[in-house]
Design a protein around this motif. Structure first.
Motif, PDB file in Angstrom:
ATOM      1  N   ASN A 199      -1.090 -24.971 -35.925  1.00 35.34           N
ATOM      2  CA  ASN A 199      -0.654 -25.535 -34.645  1.00 35.34           C
ATOM      3  C   ASN A 199      -1.765 -25.560 -33.603  1.00 35.34           C
ATOM      4  O   ASN A 199      -1.717 -26.334 -32.660  1.00 35.34           O
ATOM      5  CB  ASN A 199       0.542 -24.764 -34.087  1.00 35.34           C
ATOM      6  N   ASN A 200      -2.760 -24.687 -33.751  1.00 31.78           N
ATOM      7  CA  ASN A 200      -3.830 -24.672 -32.759  1.00 31.78           C
ATOM      8  C   ASN A 200      -5.023 -25.528 -33.145  1.00 31.78           C
ATOM      9  O   ASN A 200      -6.046 -25.511 -32.463  1.00 31.78           O
ATOM     10  CB  ASN A 200      -4.266 -23.230 -32.466  1.00 31.78           C
ATOM     11  N   LEU A 201      -4.894 -26.294 -34.231  1.00 32.26           N
ATOM     12  CA  LEU A 201      -5.961 -27.239 -34.562  1.00 32.26           C
ATOM     13  C   LEU A 201      -6.065 -28.238 -33.419  1.00 32.26           C
ATOM     14  O   LEU A 201      -5.072 -28.827 -33.008  1.00 32.26           O
ATOM     15  CB  LEU A 201      -5.656 -27.966 -35.873  1.00 32.26           C
ATOM     16  N   ALA A 202      -7.257 -28.384 -32.891  1.00 30.65           N
ATOM     17  CA  ALA A 202      -7.411 -29.210 -31.696  1.00 30.65           C
ATOM     18  C   ALA A 202      -8.776 -29.858 -31.682  1.00 30.65           C
ATOM     19  O   ALA A 202      -9.689 -29.431 -32.386  1.00 30.65           O
ATOM     20  CB  ALA A 202      -7.216 -28.366 -30.447  1.00 30.65           C
ATOM     21  N   ILE A 203      -8.871 -30.922 -30.844  1.00 26.27           N
ATOM     22  CA  ILE A 203     -10.153 -31.582 -30.636  1.00 26.27           C
ATOM     23  C   ILE A 203     -10.761 -30.924 -29.407  1.00 26.27           C
ATOM     24  O   ILE A 203     -10.249 -31.113 -28.307  1.00 26.27           O
ATOM     25  CB  ILE A 203      -9.936 -33.081 -30.354  1.00 26.27           C
ATOM     26  N   PRO A 204     -11.812 -30.136 -29.561  1.00 32.04           N
ATOM     27  CA  PRO A 204     -12.368 -29.507 -28.363  1.00 32.04           C
ATOM     28  C   PRO A 204     -13.088 -30.549 -27.503  1.00 32.04           C
ATOM     29  O   PRO A 204     -13.822 -31.380 -28.021  1.00 32.04           O
ATOM     30  CB  PRO A 204     -13.356 -28.467 -28.906  1.00 32.04           C
ATOM     31  N   ALA A 205     -12.815 -30.529 -26.183  1.00 34.64           N
ATOM     32  CA  ALA A 205     -13.479 -31.472 -25.283  1.00 34.64           C
ATOM     33  C   ALA A 205     -14.487 -30.747 -24.407  1.00 34.64           C
ATOM     34  O   ALA A 205     -15.410 -31.360 -23.881  1.00 34.64           O
ATOM     35  CB  ALA A 205     -12.448 -32.196 -24.427  1.00 34.64           C
ATOM     36  N   SER A 206     -14.295 -29.455 -24.209  1.00 32.50           N
ATOM     37  CA  SER A 206     -15.255 -28.605 -23.505  1.00 32.50           C
ATOM     38  C   SER A 206     -14.877 -27.171 -23.831  1.00 32.50           C
ATOM     39  O   SER A 206     -13.937 -26.935 -24.596  1.00 32.50           O
ATOM     40  CB  SER A 206     -15.199 -28.847 -21.996  1.00 32.50           C
ATOM     41  N   LEU A 207     -15.573 -26.234 -23.227  1.00 34.20           N
ATOM     42  CA  LEU A 207     -15.318 -24.822 -23.526  1.00 34.20           C
ATOM     43  C   LEU A 207     -13.908 -24.416 -23.095  1.00 34.20           C
ATOM     44  O   LEU A 207     -13.315 -23.492 -23.645  1.00 34.20           O
ATOM     45  CB  LEU A 207     -16.353 -23.947 -22.804  1.00 34.20           C
ATOM     46  N   THR A 208     -13.357 -25.101 -22.107  1.00 34.13           N
ATOM     47  CA  THR A 208     -12.076 -24.674 -21.552  1.00 34.13           C
ATOM     48  C   THR A 208     -10.960 -25.690 -21.777  1.00 34.13           C
ATOM     49  O   THR A 208      -9.881 -25.554 -21.232  1.00 34.13           O
ATOM     50  CB  THR A 208     -12.205 -24.447 -20.039  1.00 34.13           C
ATOM     51  N   LYS A 209     -11.232 -26.727 -22.564  1.00 34.17           N
ATOM     52  CA  LYS A 209     -10.229 -27.786 -22.716  1.00 34.17           C
ATOM     53  C   LYS A 209     -10.268 -28.375 -24.106  1.00 34.17           C
ATOM     54  O   LYS A 209     -11.336 -28.633 -24.660  1.00 34.17           O
ATOM     55  CB  LYS A 209     -10.504 -28.892 -21.681  1.00 34.17           C
ATOM     56  N   SER A 210      -9.081 -28.572 -24.671  1.00 34.77           N
ATOM     57  CA  SER A 210      -9.009 -29.225 -25.975  1.00 34.77           C
ATOM     58  C   SER A 210      -7.737 -30.053 -26.023  1.00 34.77           C
ATOM     59  O   SER A 210      -6.858 -29.899 -25.183  1.00 34.77           O
ATOM     60  CB  SER A 210      -8.989 -28.171 -27.088  1.00 34.77           C
ATOM     61  N   TYR A 211      -7.675 -30.946 -26.992  1.00 34.74           N
ATOM     62  CA  TYR A 211      -6.488 -31.790 -27.168  1.00 34.74           C
ATOM     63  C   TYR A 211      -5.934 -31.588 -28.567  1.00 34.74           C
ATOM     64  O   TYR A 211      -6.690 -31.524 -29.536  1.00 34.74           O
ATOM     65  CB  TYR A 211      -6.840 -33.259 -26.924  1.00 34.74           C
ATOM     66  N   HIS A 212      -4.613 -31.492 -28.652  1.00 37.35           N
ATOM     67  CA  HIS A 212      -3.940 -31.241 -29.919  1.00 37.35           C
ATOM     68  C   HIS A 212      -4.431 -32.238 -30.967  1.00 37.35           C
ATOM     69  O   HIS A 212      -4.543 -33.425 -30.699  1.00 37.35           O
ATOM     70  CB  HIS A 212      -2.426 -31.407 -29.724  1.00 37.35           C
ATOM     71  N   LEU A 213      -4.723 -31.734 -32.163  1.00 35.97           N
ATOM     72  CA  LEU A 213      -5.154 -32.618 -33.236  1.00 35.97           C
ATOM     73  C   LEU A 213      -4.047 -33.620 -33.578  1.00 35.97           C
ATOM     74  O   LEU A 213      -4.300 -34.718 -34.057  1.00 35.97           O
ATOM     75  CB  LEU A 213      -5.506 -31.787 -34.479  1.00 35.97           C
ATOM     76  N   PHE A 214      -2.804 -33.234 -33.294  1.00 38.81           N
ATOM     77  CA  PHE A 214      -1.651 -34.071 -33.634  1.00 38.81           C
ATOM     78  C   PHE A 214      -1.164 -34.766 -32.368  1.00 38.81           C
ATOM     79  O   PHE A 214      -1.239 -34.204 -31.282  1.00 38.81           O
ATOM     80  CB  PHE A 214      -0.543 -33.203 -34.230  1.00 38.81           C
ATOM     81  N   ALA A 215      -0.655 -35.998 -32.524  1.00 42.26           N
ATOM     82  CA  ALA A 215      -0.241 -36.761 -31.348  1.00 42.26           C
ATOM     83  C   ALA A 215       1.252 -37.063 -31.388  1.00 42.26           C
ATOM     84  O   ALA A 215       1.850 -37.185 -32.458  1.00 42.26           O
ATOM     85  CB  ALA A 215      -1.028 -38.071 -31.259  1.00 42.26           C
ATOM     86  N   GLY A 216       1.838 -37.173 -30.192  1.00 44.05           N
ATOM     87  CA  GLY A 216       3.192 -37.682 -30.033  1.00 44.05           C
ATOM     88  C   GLY A 216       4.242 -36.957 -30.850  1.00 44.05           C
ATOM     89  O   GLY A 216       4.353 -35.738 -30.815  1.00 44.05           O
ATOM     90  N   VAL A 217       5.007 -37.733 -31.619  1.00 43.82           N
ATOM     91  CA  VAL A 217       6.111 -37.183 -32.406  1.00 43.82           C
ATOM     92  C   VAL A 217       5.603 -36.125 -33.386  1.00 43.82           C
ATOM     93  O   VAL A 217       6.229 -35.078 -33.580  1.00 43.82           O
ATOM     94  CB  VAL A 217       6.806 -38.324 -33.185  1.00 43.82           C
ATOM     95  N   ALA A 268       1.839 -21.232 -27.481  1.00 43.77           N
ATOM     96  CA  ALA A 268       0.483 -21.429 -28.004  1.00 43.77           C
ATOM     97  C   ALA A 268      -0.349 -22.015 -26.869  1.00 43.77           C
ATOM     98  O   ALA A 268      -1.129 -22.934 -27.069  1.00 43.77           O
ATOM     99  CB  ALA A 268       0.491 -22.357 -29.210  1.00 43.77           C
ATOM    100  N   GLU A 269      -0.169 -21.473 -25.666  1.00 44.52           N
ATOM    101  CA  GLU A 269      -0.815 -22.061 -24.498  1.00 44.52           C
ATOM    102  C   GLU A 269      -2.321 -21.810 -24.451  1.00 44.52           C
ATOM    103  O   GLU A 269      -3.058 -22.572 -23.844  1.00 44.52           O
ATOM    104  CB  GLU A 269      -0.177 -21.520 -23.205  1.00 44.52           C
ATOM    105  N   PHE A 270      -2.778 -20.739 -25.074  1.00 45.58           N
ATOM    106  CA  PHE A 270      -4.185 -20.380 -24.944  1.00 45.58           C
ATOM    107  C   PHE A 270      -5.110 -21.478 -25.454  1.00 45.58           C
ATOM    108  O   PHE A 270      -4.839 -22.112 -26.466  1.00 45.58           O
ATOM    109  CB  PHE A 270      -4.493 -19.087 -25.712  1.00 45.58           C
ATOM    110  N   GLU A 271      -6.235 -21.646 -24.748  1.00 43.61           N
ATOM    111  CA  GLU A 271      -7.235 -22.631 -25.156  1.00 43.61           C
ATOM    112  C   GLU A 271      -8.029 -22.133 -26.359  1.00 43.61           C
ATOM    113  O   GLU A 271      -7.965 -20.962 -26.726  1.00 43.61           O
ATOM    114  CB  GLU A 271      -8.159 -22.960 -23.973  1.00 43.61           C
ATOM    115  N   TRP A 272      -8.800 -23.021 -26.936  1.00 48.40           N
ATOM    116  CA  TRP A 272      -9.372 -22.749 -28.266  1.00 48.40           C
ATOM    117  C   TRP A 272     -10.269 -21.516 -28.378  1.00 48.40           C
ATOM    118  O   TRP A 272     -10.228 -20.844 -29.410  1.00 48.40           O
ATOM    119  CB  TRP A 272     -10.025 -24.014 -28.837  1.00 48.40           C
ATOM    120  N   PRO A 273     -11.075 -21.149 -27.343  1.00 44.92           N
ATOM    121  CA  PRO A 273     -11.872 -19.929 -27.551  1.00 44.92           C
ATOM    122  C   PRO A 273     -10.993 -18.684 -27.711  1.00 44.92           C
ATOM    123  O   PRO A 273     -11.275 -17.805 -28.532  1.00 44.92           O
ATOM    124  CB  PRO A 273     -12.726 -19.837 -26.283  1.00 44.92           C
ATOM    125  N   ILE A 274      -9.885 -18.643 -26.942  1.00 49.87           N
ATOM    126  CA  ILE A 274      -8.956 -17.511 -27.064  1.00 49.87           C
ATOM    127  C   ILE A 274      -8.261 -17.568 -28.424  1.00 49.87           C
ATOM    128  O   ILE A 274      -8.043 -16.537 -29.077  1.00 49.87           O
ATOM    129  CB  ILE A 274      -7.897 -17.549 -25.938  1.00 49.87           C
TER     130      ILE A 274
END
Lengths: 64, 294, 466
Positions: free
Chosen positions: C175-193, C121-127
């Motif tokens: 699994n791809n729910l994420a916090i978008p930080a910019s057009l090309t970068k996001s952080y997983h909505l879920f953390a750690g474990v 699931a490597e692709f960033e959020w726009p993909i």
């Protein structure tokens, strides 16, 4: 030109339609039974086993 | 199929609903329900959010696909703990989005890399891993030192994650290279757990004098270990680099046991410990080699 | 001429060719990264370093070859089994184009290092959004056909198609729910474990619902079609299907054995993983007993051996996989090259084998001609078989070796080998793996040539008729 149909009859064998090979059935049930045992045996809440405890025990044999 | 008329397999909508429920049961029990329990969100007391520079480094770690070759989780297994240090705890990863535990150790685990080496080791090692480990298959990351960190972008990432940062962090970021950032990230990994080696040697545990003293083959064996494990920091000819000159050290005629204990336990923040990975014989042969340099 | 039973195969053909195109790219990248592992000088700057290319290799093959082929083959199977053309053929054509545009963008984004670091699931959020749109377009046509079908009952293959569509949608979106930080970068909505638990629930079931259920859909359809032998037991198909899709979703934690994930989730994952042997072997047994009615088909029909060898590797894969979950085995082989050996038996021996055989079956049917050369297809079969076996076996040997070397201790309690000592012992095996990869790719080139020549033959015949 008209397409040929796929008829479902060509996919299912009438004479053995309900067969379940015995060996496979034993595997199926056996794995369910084993799964229940395994979940019981390796869940801390049931038996007290935990990977930390197992680790501490393995380190007891560590020569110093 | 004649006797399957009007079965589930002739009602597509019903079938789809039953299939969806079937796949959701395991999903709910093992993933969705645990998500709402405290056990899935532990946090070590002294765990801090990443600084802007560390986060920029972590972004690079992700972009370069480091997770393809390096894990970041030490298993509670004897061999893992001997090689890497204290096994990983759930509370270490509260700020990891996503987790970077990985699935393959083409290179070594990095869960306890923070503080294992000095910064300079990482700087030189990213530039040329083969200078430290001649047979290493790690790519050279030569471009990182020439690329600046994108400061505004990194600060936007900090905001998105809700991590606090001060003005001076932003100014520091403006002059940092990607290499600086990556090294900063390396040095923070796993540091919310106290560094602890599985084997710590003291004088009572070893011979009072080198049992291999005077043996030429011990010097040769020690030299081979030196070339493979020590030469990166201390120089191919023991002339010193990141670490001290071993020739000079040897000329000071240190006690064998002191040399042994330094190799075995390492030096906090400056030199890794080798007692977990080198047998007594191997460490004594390194001592023999060092003695041969004076 | 243009009655409703004239199927529009253009979209299917487009997907087959697209999948082959992306497949060749993914395979070539695979060869390069296999060599980078034993010679670091083959890393060329940031865009061609192992870290980026390995991500490309898995994604281009999984999404480009695997899913590309599945889109095309599913359209074919669904039209046949619902006895009607696609409900929205123009939408399907748009789906094909969007797929290829998306693949280009996805490939470039991975080259550029836009990587969520979530395996598969490597692709960033726009993909990711583009992929969800692609999946919805696909679902509209497939489910549209199923709901308006001209055949009362849904055959087994359709069950697997429907389960695939529903489950992949759930997995991919969560699994791809994420916090978008910019057009090309996001952080997983879920953390750690929690992030780990969600990712491997996704990761393992992506294997399950992109490389197991779709391939079983093909198997259950094309095995009877090419051999003329009906499936042995419908009841076995039913039990296998429901127990497979039920059990799969519990098993992701077997990727996280001995991590900080709570013990009970790990244990539950391992128990269900072992159980998966039963439904998997349900399909294996069903396949064997189907051909058991007339084993001479292995000789007389060239596709039979693709399916039987394919399902055999599926059977081996589904014994090896569950056994890897068991704690004691995991502690030896996890994180070693054993695992790529395992993965490649599945992808090269099962998934690719069945996809290729399905394409061999569909092409003559779609182009109203014979396959260009059965002989070349047989050569293809034997070469890829040799390449795949050599690949997997070398990886298993070196994986066990490395796992054992990592564990071995001296009498004084220290480890016997440094990490570098364990690493360099892989190199001869990694070199053999590169050779195995070359052999496999040569075999695949026979397939590609055969496909292109069959299409040419079909087009020439169509021109003559016109």
């Amino acid at each position: 030109m008209q397409e040929e149909f796929d008829n479902l009859e060509e996919f299912t064998r009438e004479d053995t339609e309900h067969a379940l090979p015995l060996g496979w059935l034993i595997l199926f049930i056996g794995l369910i039974v084993f799964g229940v045992y395994y979940f019981y045996a390796y869940t801390p809440a049931f038996t007290g086993w935990s990977q930390e405890k197992a680790f501490e025990e393995s380190m007891q044999t560590q020569p110093k | 199929m004649s006797n399957h008329e009007n079965s589930l397999y002739s009602k597509a909508v019903l079938f789809a609903v039953v299939a969806a429920v079937t796949v959701l049961i395991g999903t709910i029990v093992t993933v969705f329900a645990p998500m709402f329990t405290a056990g899935m969100h532990p946090k070590n007391e002294n765990l801090q959010p990443f600084t802007a520079l560390q986060l920029a480094g972590r972004d690079i770690y992700q972009a370069e696909g480091c997770v393809n070759c390096h894990t970041q989780t030490v298993r509670p297994l004897k061999a893992d703990v001997l090689r890497y240090g204290e096994y990983s705890k759930a509370g270490e990863f509260a700020y990891d989005r996503p987790f970077l535990w990985g699935s393959k150790r083409t290179g070594p685990d990095l869960a306890r890399i923070g503080g294992k080496y000095p910064d300079e080791w990482h700087i030189q090692h990213f530039e040329n891993p083969q200078a430290f480990f001649p047979k290493s298959n790690m790519p050279k990351y030569t471009w990182l030192k020439n690329k600046p960190v994108n400061a505004p972008e990194t600060l936007a990432h900090m905001k998105a994650l809700g991590f606090p940062y001060a003005e001076e962090d932003a100014t520091a970021l403006a002059s940092a290279t990607q290499l600086d950032a990556l090294v900063a990230y390396m040095q923070v990994i796993g540091t919310s757990v106290a560094r602890k080696e599985a084997i710590v040697v003291d004088a009572s545990m070893i011979e009072a004098a080198n049992p291999l003293a005077g043996k030429a083959e011990a010097v040769a064996a020690g030299q081979a270990i030196y070339k493979a494990e020590c030469a990166g920091c201390h120089g191919q000819n023991a002339e010193g680099n990141i670490g001290a000159s071993i020739s000079d050290y040897a000329k000071g005629e240190p006690a064998d046991t002191d040399t042994y204990i330094t190799v075995a336990n390492g030096l906090e923040g400056a030199m890794p410990a080798f007692a977990g990975q080198l047998s007594k014989d191997k460490i004594w042969s390194v001592v023999s080699y060092i003695n041969s340099l004076k | 001429m243009n009655n409703e039973f004239h199927y529009d195969y253009k979209t299917v053909q487009g997907f087959v060719l697209s999948a082959i195109f992306w497949g060749v790219i993914g395979l070539v990248i695979g060869l390069l990264i296999s060599a980078q592992l034993w010679d670091a000088n083959l890393n060329f700057g940031e865009y061609f370093s192992y870290g980026r290319l390995r991500t490309l290799h898995t994604n281009v093959l999984a999404y480009g070859l695997g899913i590309g082929a599945e889109f095309g083959i599913f359209y074919y199977i669904v039209m046949r089994l619902t006895k009607r053309p696609l409900v929205l053929p123009k939408l399907a054509r748009f789906h094909l184009w969007l797929f290829n545009v998306g693949m280009v963008l996805a490939t470039l984004s991975l080259f550029a290092g836009m990587n969520q670091s979530l395996e598969y699931a490597e692709f960033e959020w726009p993909i990711d959004i583009a992929i969800v749109i692609l999946w919805v377009l696909f679902a509209i046509n497939v489910l549209g056909n199923v709901f308006t079908r001209k055949e009362k009952n849904m055959y087994v293959s359709l069950w697997y198609v429907i389960a695939t569509i529903i489950t992949v949608a759930i997995l991919y979106i969560v699994n791809n729910l994420a916090i978008p930080a910019s057009l090309t970068k996001s952080y997983h909505l879920f953390a750690g474990v929690n992030s780990a638990n969600v990712e491997w629930w996704y990761g393992h079931n992506a294997v399950g619902f992109l490389f197991t259920t779709p391939i079983l859909a093909m198997f259950y359809y094309f095995l009877p079609k090419s051999t003329g032998l009906p499936i042995y037991s419908h009841r076995l198909s039913i039990i296998s299907f429901w127990s497979l899709i039920f059990a799969y979703l519990w098993t992701g934690a077997h990727h996280l054995v001995y991590t900080p994930l709570p013990d009970w989730i790990q244990t539950l994952g391992i128990a269900f993983t072992l159980f998966l042997i039963a439904p998997s072997w349900g399909s294996v047994v069903n396949g064997y007993f189907t051909v058991d009615k007339d084993w001479s088909k292995m000789r007389t029909n060239y596709l039979t051996k693709f399916f039987i060898v394919g399902i055999t590797f599926y059977g081996l894969q589904t014994i090896q996989g569950p056994s890897q979950g068991i704690r004691v085995i995991s502690s030896l082989i996890h994180y070693t090259d054993w695992v790529p050996g395992h993965v490649h038996m599945g992808t090269m021996g099962w998934v690719t084998m069945v996809i290729c055989a399905s394409v061999y079956y569909m092409l003559p049917a779609m182009y109203k001609t014979e396959i260009y050369s059965e002989k070349l297809a047989n050569i293809h079969f034997w070469i890829v078989l040799v390449g795949q076996l050599m690949f997997s076996i070398t990886m298993w040997i070196t994986g066990i070796q490395q796992g054992a070397m990592w564990k071995m201790t001296n009498a004084d309690g220290s480890l016997q080998y440094t990490f570098m000592e364990t690493l360099v012992r892989n190199y001869p095996y990694w070199q053999m793996r590169t050779v195995a990869g070359v052999i496999f790719v040569v075999g695949m080139l026979f397939f590609v040539y055969n496909v292109l020549m069959t299409i040419k033959k079909g087009n020439d015949l169509a021109k003559q008729a016109a």
